[in-house]
Design a protein around this motif. Structure first.
Motif, PDB file in Angstrom:
ATOM      1  N   ALA A  86       0.832  -1.220   0.000  1.00  0.00           N
ATOM      2  CA  ALA A  86       0.000   0.000   0.000  1.00  0.00           C
ATOM      3  C   ALA A  86       0.856   1.256   0.000  1.00  0.00           C
ATOM      4  N   ALA A  87       1.900   1.274   0.782  1.00  0.00           N
ATOM      5  CA  ALA A  87       2.729   2.483   0.867  1.00  0.00           C
ATOM      6  C   ALA A  87       3.309   2.834  -0.498  1.00  0.00           C
ATOM      7  N   GLN A  88       3.737   1.820  -1.235  1.00  0.00           N
ATOM      8  CA  GLN A  88       4.316   2.094  -2.554  1.00  0.00           C
ATOM      9  C   GLN A  88       3.225   2.423  -3.575  1.00  0.00           C
ATOM     10  N   LEU A  89       2.111   1.702  -3.520  1.00  0.00           N
ATOM     11  CA  LEU A  89       1.047   1.919  -4.506  1.00  0.00           C
ATOM     12  C   LEU A  89       0.364   3.271  -4.330  1.00  0.00           C
ATOM     13  N   LEU A  90       0.347   3.785  -3.099  1.00  0.00           N
ATOM     14  CA  LEU A  90      -0.323   5.062  -2.853  1.00  0.00           C
ATOM     15  C   LEU A  90       0.609   6.255  -3.022  1.00  0.00           C
ATOM     16  N   THR A  91       1.892   5.982  -3.284  1.00  0.00           N
ATOM     17  CA  THR A  91       2.838   7.084  -3.500  1.00  0.00           C
ATOM     18  C   THR A  91       2.709   7.587  -4.929  1.00  0.00           C
ATOM     19  N   LEU A 116       6.899   0.114  -9.802  1.00  0.00           N
ATOM     20  CA  LEU A 116       7.027   1.135 -10.845  1.00  0.00           C
ATOM     21  C   LEU A 116       6.639   0.561 -12.206  1.00  0.00           C
ATOM     22  N   ASN A 117       6.898  -0.737 -12.430  1.00  0.00           N
ATOM     23  CA  ASN A 117       6.479  -1.361 -13.687  1.00  0.00           C
ATOM     24  C   ASN A 117       4.960  -1.438 -13.797  1.00  0.00           C
ATOM     25  N   ILE A 118       4.273  -1.554 -12.650  1.00  0.00           N
ATOM     26  CA  ILE A 118       2.807  -1.513 -12.677  1.00  0.00           C
ATOM     27  C   ILE A 118       2.340  -0.133 -13.124  1.00  0.00           C
ATOM     28  N   TYR A 119       3.003   0.914 -12.614  1.00  0.00           N
ATOM     29  CA  TYR A 119       2.694   2.271 -13.081  1.00  0.00           C
ATOM     30  C   TYR A 119       2.948   2.381 -14.589  1.00  0.00           C
ATOM     31  N   ARG A 120       4.018   1.759 -15.051  1.00  0.00           N
ATOM     32  CA  ARG A 120       4.310   1.821 -16.489  1.00  0.00           C
ATOM     33  C   ARG A 120       3.187   1.150 -17.299  1.00  0.00           C
TER      34      ARG A 120
END
Length: 1624
Positions: A86-91, A116-120
């Motif tokens: 959660a901490a990474q996904l909500l950043t 970060l690849n999910i963001y990509r």
């Protein structure tokens, strides 16, 4: 419409809210099968942060797992994983976005690469390159998966004011594709294979609904569908799929901006996917690592504990866990683990075996540090370095480590490690360059520099090692360094040994795969250079075909072969082309087509060359639908017609999933090995002998010695195209080995080992192995990695306990002789076991979550044994007992299952594993167990029940058993299959959608009685009869015997007449006797009529019926066309050389007795040895077999009898053979009840068919089992399907032969050709004029029988009248000069082991002079006898044979003449009589002789080679060049001729200039003061120069013999001279 479209735009001050979902599912597309996957859902917020800089944030992210049957089962929330991330996904993150293109991405370091690849994956949906002036267009567009070909199609819904955009990305057409391959560095891709059917295909379709806005367009909806499919087979055979779906729906806008976190936003790359920890994470299991050192210790303890008695079935999986933990561990952790376990041998070995499998530079670094710190022995370091080089992923850091190792003094000083490291250096460079379009030349420069230094210092061994390292690397920049070693362009490398040149050419092979055009030119240049040694040219041919040459180049090669004079090169090239025409592999399709054209150009002439010539063989099998195949190649290179080739290379290759790999290659060089073992080395360095022979040949015109072959054997081994080891074995090395093994230290070691056995010894061995790790990792559209992988791990272990006991105590310093005098007992218990797991995986694999479909094949085997052996050499007794042990059920099992797996690191306990087959009610279909009783009784039969299986079934069980009642064993195989009931009958579904189990069982009981033990006892010598349990009473038989026995019979029974068989008929007996199979009366057929087939005999049903008359054969051939078939009939009968019979019978009490026709008992013979094999049952009833062997040396008779030990079992096997003479051998095989149920007679004999020598093998029978009759009937019709073009000269036809006899007759029509006659009861087949690889010594076959096999491979030169037949079987007329010696044959190397000279005196009588060792042998004839002189002293014929005191030289009478034998000197035989002579040289001298008889190298096109090496075309000129001329008239040989260059008597016009010509080939002329009384014309070559040049006067032979030939003219040669008093 398109003109008004703009790129997507996000207004400042607004936050755009989208609903985002991504679903990934993997598995087989068939309905009803389980799949694995995951889902990510979230709200996506996007707002502007700066010019072209935007913020992206996720709200309410959720991760779901899926393992079940889609779509029936639901997705399960991965709550713990969501909370952990959660901490990474909500950043929020930042990204550049301009005109629809995503640029740089910025994020805090706290966000992992995976997140970060999910963001990509989300940003990838916003990637749009919209052109204002086009509605349909293509471009290469950047995305998560790289830069790939993308097709855009844009349309407009004017009523709804919406723009519909579709784009499709072809994932198989990418300029910069993001993919990571592991374990594929050694494979060669096949572009042709992928043209028709790709193993891996992928495409992504994007559908957008856009709305025009004030400043651009707004993305309202986006739906992404991606499909990636993979199959190891062609697509028609099904494919596994990874499906990715993304959905992005616009919800609305809000005014609350996205606030970045308080952290530094750093540049984290672009939209392109970046690899992270998934490279080190195996997809087979997920491990939560808390304390890596402790966890490694726990796994090691588990593995050691579960491999003591046997290997646990899950040990391979635990091995993978250990490797996974070692990969995560830091270098410091490895150091601490090593320090903890280094003193414990078992743990130490496990670590050394598994650390190389880490696959990272850390493994190399660890091994390097430990070896340099003296923590590893040389053997441990060698093993670890070899494994690391091939298992560590190549990188710049790894190459740097290996480079440093190669230069380390400690490595350089150890020859073994230096070889391993340098070869590994090349291998590492090769692996690294596979992934690069351009490989830096700096990487290979250190090896090139070392090679330059080695060449400058002329260090041959270093040159070879560095060439092999360059060959492993296969770097194109190495070509210049290798060319400097090749003998071309007049380089100094010409002086290097030929094996260096050979290794230099072979080093081009890996370069050829990367730069084929470059290597093709060089290889063709080497091949065309006829000055090169034939072996080097043939190696160039191998390299040329490695480049897969085009049609034009192969055709050029064929045209070169048409005019090629070297038969070795021609044979090798032609056979290479011919074998390639049969290739079915797609990767060789173009070469096969080209070779078919080339073979047609060359014609079949070269196909008839025998096996002594060099050959290349390529065989492959390839299945196009499965894209699966294998190939084997063998290259046999010879430079002379010797039996042992100069070089042999064997290679195996595999084709799988559109790729090829050279799995294993072994090369052996045997140069000079025959000579080492066969020749006499004692007199080689005799200075006087060499001086004497040099004085003789000094008279020859510029004689050039052939190079001596350095006795050397070398061997190399390649795995996957990389040389891992090589060794040179020469005489020095062999001497060192002998000195080492015969030293006193070896005796001490053996004594200590025996003492250890006497006190009891135990050992435990365990070997783990990561045999296969092949992985391909690529991103999906959602930004998560998809992996295709194949792993194979194995763990083998064996526990051994040995205890030896002796009946008498041994002295302290005992010797081996003491052991031979005592009774030895050895008890051994061994527990070998193995477990092998193979995993095939497809799905999402990361360090925190996995969603995969996994197919696992498990093999487990445990076969314990307890053996007691007793040995008493004095008594000739050996006994082995196999004691019962706990035998697991099954002893071997194979299980295959496929499951869908979904799990995450935060909740491993909740991992979901679903079998791919649904858990339905299975309906088993079983089959009755067929039992096979082996040797149980003579009348045992097989009972098999066949059940028809329904075509659609969920589960069935099959079980097969075989029982050997006589030894108390039952073996069973049980197969259980659960089928997915796929409607598509394709290979992939059969493989993956089935759960299969195979079980192998052994039951140690019969009829409820347990077996206590098995015993095998061997007794040799006179006590063998005492060991036999059952008495043997065979029936009487009549066979033929020896002439000597017949003479003995006449002495014992004077009134008994000699009974012999006619030479023109077969032996006969009564119809009840076995011998009735052969009739006395031969069929007589007329050549003018056709022979019709007998209706009764042509039916194979009568194959085992009553006997009928056998067909006869003849030596002349007549072809008759009957019903479209050719018939070949031999009219002459087979005349047997053997014509004697004796009568043999048997007595009871296990003693063989010999009885004549009058039944007079001559002697009784006990068995020479006996073997008893029995099973000891609990009720002590006897089971098993006994075997007795009888040998009667007087009659050369051998009999073997096998009998069952059970009291009620009369089954026996009786085999006997008699060597009747050197012309005939007969054997009988009978079996069944008392050996009377079935029998077969086999006879081999020599004789004549007309005037031709022949040999015949006959098989006749009196009764055979019905099963054999069934198969004989089934396969008899195979003759009807033999293609007429399959074998040249094959003639087949129906015939009515004996209904119970087979025969094959070989007729030697010449010393090089034979005819074959194969007869069955209904067929007669002929193969005519079959060429042999060797020359048959027909005269000696008739004289000496089977002993002549030892001289089959000699080369023979002979003369009949004035026609000389060379070693190569080429004939020419030799016009001999009077009184001048000619060199018939000599050792043409510097060793000059022998020389054979011949001259003709004034009475036309021939004289032979043999110079060998330190003696001269003269052979000549007078009016009545042949005279022999040794060193000038005559030896009377009555004193022969004569033996040399030191050398192995023998002179003995033979026939009407005298023979000299010296095989250890290279001279097999020199035979001389008044009318003829013969010279034979041994096989290892082939290619090393010269003289009138030639070089014995098989090169008939290069036969006429003069002493200076020039090839002439005229036989007489060639013969005269080998004359030993006289210096002056005082020559003791009375020779009055010399060799000189003569001028052409006329001037000629050459190239428009008047020229004068002089012969470059010397001509025989009389000495000054003598005149010719007999002459002959010879055609010779002349060299011409303009009249005004310096060459205007006759030149001496020494200055003109090397000139080129401008024309050929006739000149006069003198044969006899008469001299005047002026002769000086």
């Amino acid at each position: 419409m398109a003109g008004g479209i703009h790129a997507p735009h996000f207004d400042a001050g607004k936050t755009y809210v989208y609903k985002y979902e991504a679903l990934l599912l993997g598995g087989l597309p068939e309905k009803g099968l389980a799949r694995a996957g995951l889902k990510i859902s979230s709200k996506v917020l996007i707002s502007s942060a700066d010019q072209n800089i935007y913020m992206l944030k996720l709200l309410e992210p959720e991760i779901y797992e899926y393992s079940g049957f889609w779509p029936k089962d639901r997705l399960i929330p991965a709550t713990k994983l969501t909370s952990a991330l959660a901490a990474q996904l909500l950043t929020p993150i930042k990204f550049e976005y301009n005109n629809g293109t995503v640029g740089k991405i910025f994020a805090p370091d706290e966000i992992s690469t995976m997140v970060l690849n999910i963001y990509r994956g989300i940003l990838n949906v916003f990637q749009l390159n919209i052109k204002k002036t086009h509605t349909v267009y293509e471009l290469q567009e950047a995305g998560v998966q790289g830069v790939c070909k993308t097709l855009y199609a844009i349309s407009e819904d004017e009523q709804a004011e919406r723009i519909l955009l579709t784009k499709t990305r072809d994932l198989n057409d990418c300029q910069e594709k993001v993919v990571k391959d592991i374990g594929l560095a050694y494979t060669e891709k096949c572009p042709k294979c992928q043209q028709d059917s790709k193993n891996l295909r992928g495409a992504t379709a994007y559908n957008y609904v856009l709305k025009p806005a004030a400043h651009g367009i707004l993305i309202l909806e986006a739906a992404v569908n991606e499909l990636i499919q993979f199959s190891p087979f062609a697509e028609i055979n099904g494919a596994a799929q990874m499906e990715t779906k993304q959905s992005l729906v616009f919800i609305g806008t809000q005014t609350i901006p996205i606030v970045p976190v308080v952290a530094q936003y750093v540049h984290r790359g672009s939209l392109k996917y970046e690899f992270s920890t998934e490279l080190l994470q195996t997809p087979i299991q997920l491990i939560k690592i808390t304390n890596v050192q402790a966890q490694i210790g726990d796994v090691l303890n588990h593995l050691l504990a579960h491999t003591v008695e046997s290997v646990h079935e899950d040990a391979p999986l635990k091995l993978l866990e250990l490797i996974q933990l070692l990969r995560v561990a830091r270098f410091e952790d490895l150091e601490r683990i090593w320090s903890q376990y280094r003193t414990q041998p078992a743990y130490r070995q496990w670590l050394l075996d598994t650390i190389p499998a880490i696959g990272s530079p850390a493994a190399l670094k660890f091994i390097k540090v430990k070896y340099l710190a003296d923590d590893l022995t040389v053997s441990e370091a060698a093993q670890a370095f070899i494994a690391s080089v091939h298992m560590v992923t190549a990188s710049a850091e790894a190459i740097k480590l290996v480079k440093a190792l190669a230069g380390n003094n400690k490595i350089v000083e150890n020859p073994v490690l230096r070889k391993i490291v340098l070869l590994g250096f090349g291998t590492m460079i090769s692996k690294y360059c596979v992934e690069l379009d351009v490989c830096p030349a700096e990487l290979i420069k250190p090896i090139q520099d070392l090679l330059a230094v080695a060449v400058a210092k002329d260090e041959t061994e270093d040159i070879i090692l560095l060439l092999k390292a360059l060959g492993n690397a296969g770097h194109p920049s190495s070509l210049k360094s290798i060319i400097k070693i090749l003998p071309i362009h007049g380089t100094p490398a010409v002086s290097l040994p030929m094996r260096v040149h050979a290794d230099a050419i072979l080093a081009l092979r890996n370069i050829a795969k990367k730069e084929p055009r470059m290597i093709q030119e060089l290889a063709l240049q080497l091949y065309m250079d006829k000055a090169l040694h034939p072996e080097l040219r043939m190696l160039s041919c191998i390299v040329l075909f490695e480049t897969r040459p085009p049609m034009g180049l192969v055709t050029t090669l064929a045209n070169i072969v048409k005019t090629e004079k070297n038969m070795q090169v021609a044979s090798f090239t032609y056979s290479h082309m011919k074998s390639m025409t049969r290739s079915t592999a797609v990767i060789h399709a173009s070469v096969a087509a080209a070779c078919k054209v080339a073979v047609k150009i060359l014609g079949p002439k070269l196909d008839r060359l025998n096996l002594h010539f060099s050959k290349a063989i390529h065989m492959d099998i390839y299945n196009n639908p499965l894209m699966l195949g294998a190939a084997a190649s063998a290259f046999c290179i010879n430079d002379a017609a010797t039996i042992l080739p100069r070089s042999i290379v064997a290679k195996t290759s595999a084709y799988l999933a559109g790729a090829a790999a050279d799995v294993l290659e072994v090369g052996v060089r045997t140069e000079g090995l025959q000579e080492v073992f066969m020749k006499n080395h004692a007199l080689i360095d005799n200075v006087d002998r060499i001086t004497k022979m040099r004085r003789v040949i000094k008279a020859l015109s510029h004689w050039k010695a052939l190079p001596n072959s350095t006795p050397l054997a070398s061997v190399y081994v390649k795995f996957f195209g990389q040389e891992i080891a090589f060794a040179n074995i020469d005489k020095v090395l062999i001497d060192q080995f002998i000195a080492l093994t015969s030293g006193p230290s070896v005796g001490v070691m053996v004594r200590n080992a025996i003492k250890a056995l006497l006190s009891g010894a135990s050992s435990h061995f365990a070997k783990p192995l990561l045999a296969t790790e092949v992985r391909r990792i690529m991103p999906t559209a959602a930004g998560l990695p998809m992996e295709l992988s194949l792993f194979t791990t194995a763990v083998a272990a064996a526990a051994i306990q040995v205890n030896a006991m002796v009946t008498t105590s041994l002295p302290e310093n005992f010797h081996l002789i003491h052991l031979l005098r005592t009774d030895i007992k050895i008890e051994t218990e061994i527990k070998p076991s193995v477990a092998v797991n193979t995993f095939a995986v497809m799905g999402v694999n990361t360090a925190i979550l996995q969603a995969t479909v996994l197919c696992r094949a498990k093999l487990n085997s445990f076969v314990p044994a307890k053996i007691v052996a007793r040995l008493n050499i004095n008594e000739g007794n050996f006994k082995v007992e196999v004691l019962p042990v706990f035998m697991p059920e099954p002893i071997a099992a194979v299980h295959v299952e496929t499951v869908a797996v979904a799990r995450n690191i935060e909740d491993l306990a909740a991992a979901r594993i679903t079998p791919i087959i649904p858990a339905k009610v299975l309906h088993p279909i079983s089959r009755e167990i067929p039992k096979y009783d082996i040797f149980s009784s003579a009348a045992s039969s097989l009972v098999t029940t066949i059940t028809i299986v329904r075509p659609k079934q969920f589960q069935f069980v099959k079980k097969y058993c075989a029982t050997a009642l006589a030894i108390g064993l039952t073996g069973c195989i049980k197969l259980t299959t659960e089928n997915a009931v796929s409607s598509r009958d394709v290979a992939l579904y059969k493989l993956a959608a089935n759960n299969n189990s195979w079980h192998y069982l052994i039951i140690l009981s019969v009829d409820g009685e347990e077996i206590e033990r098995w015993e095998m006892e061997v007794q040799i010598g006179p006590k063998a009869a005492e060991k036999l349990i059952k008495h043997i009473n065979p029936s009487e038989e009549i066979v033929e015997g020896r002439q000597g026995l017949m003479k003995l019979k006449k002495l014992l029974v004077p009134r008994q007449r000699n009974v012999s068989s006619s030479s023109s008929s077969s032996s006969s007996s009564s119809s009840s006797s076995f011998s009735s199979r052969v009739s006395n009366k031969a069929r007589k057929l007329s050549s003018s009529r056709a022979v019709s087939s007998s209706s009764s005999a042509s039916s194979l049903a009568s194959l085992f019926g009553v006997s009928s008359s056998s067909s006869s054969s003849s030596s002349r051939l007549s072809k008759v066309n009957t019903s479209g078939l050719f018939r070949v009939i031999y009219y002459h009968k087979f005349q047997k050389n053997h014509k004697i019979q004796v009568h043999l019978d048997w007595a009871s009490n296990n003693i063989l007795c010999i009885t004549w026709f009058a039944h007079i008992n001559l002697s009784c013979i006990a068995p020479i040895f006996a073997i008893i094999f029995r099973a000891i049952r609990a009720d002590k009833e006897m089971m098993g077999y006994e075997l007795a062997v009888y040998l009667n040396k007087l009659t050369s008779r051998l009999q073997i009898i096998l009998a069952a030990l059970a009291a009620d079992d009369t089954f026996k096997i009786c085999a006997e053979g008699v060597l009747l003479s050197k012309h005939k051998v007969t054997a009988k095989l009978a079996w069944g009840a008392e050996c009377k149920q079935y029998n077969t007679m086999i006879t081999a004999e020599t004789g004549l068919l007309g005037q031709s020598p022949a040999a015949r093998l006959r098989v006749a029978w009196d009764g055979v089992p019905s099963e054999l009759k069934h198969y004989a009937t089934k396969y008899e019709t195979i003759y009807d399907y033999i293609p007429a073009a399959m074998l040249a000269g094959l003639i087949k036809g129906k015939d009515s032969n004996s209904t119970s006899q087979l025969s094959i007759t070989v007729v030697a029509t010449s010393d090089r050709t034979i005819d074959l006659i194969w007869k069955t009861p209904t067929r007669t087949v002929y193969k005519l004029a079959l060429h042999l690889p060797i020359s048959l010594p027909l005269n000696e076959i008739q004289d000496d029988g089977i002993k002549t096999i030892f001289v089959f491979f000699t080369a023979e030169c002979s003369v009949v009248r004035d026609t000389l037949t060379t070693f190569n079987n080429r004939r020419y007329k030799n016009e001999m000069p009077l009184s001048c010696y000619q060199v018939l044959a000599q050792d043409c190397t510097d060793e000059l082991k022998f020389m054979v000279l011949m001259k003709k005196d004034h009475n036309e009588q021939k004289h032979i002079n043999v110079k060998i060792s330190d003696i001269d042998i003269d052979l000549y004839s007078n009016i009545t006898d042949v005279i022999v002189k040794v060193n000038g002293m005559e030896i009377p014929i009555s004193n022969l044979p004569h033996h040399h005191l030191k050398a192995k030289i023998q002179i003995r009478p033979k026939g009407k003449g005298i023979s000299v034998y010296a095989p250890s000197q290279g001279l097999q035989e020199v035979y001389f009589d008044k009318n003829s002579w013969t010279v034979k040289v041994v096989d290892w001298m082939k290619g090393k002789t010269c003289g009138l008889c030639g070089m014995a190298d098989g090169e008939v096109r290069q036969e006429y080679r003069t002493p200076n090496g020039r090839l002439t075309k005229h036989a007489v000129s060639y013969a005269h060049s080998w004359v030993l001329p006289a210096l002056n008239c005082s020559d003791t040989t009375e020779c009055r001729m010399k060799l000189e260059s003569v001028p052409l008597e006329r001037q000629v016009n050459i190239h428009g200039q008047e020229s004068r010509c002089y012969s470059v080939e010397p001509v025989l002329r009389c000495l000054q003061g003598c005149f010719p009384v007999r002459t002959t014309a010879v055609t010779i070559g002349f060299h011409c120069r303009p009249i005004d040049s310096d060459l205007n006067c006759p030149e001496s032979v020494s200055s003109i013999n090397n000139k080129s030939v401008d024309l050929r003219e006739k000149a006069e040669a003198h044969l006899a001279c008469s001299c005047t008093a002026q002769c000086a």
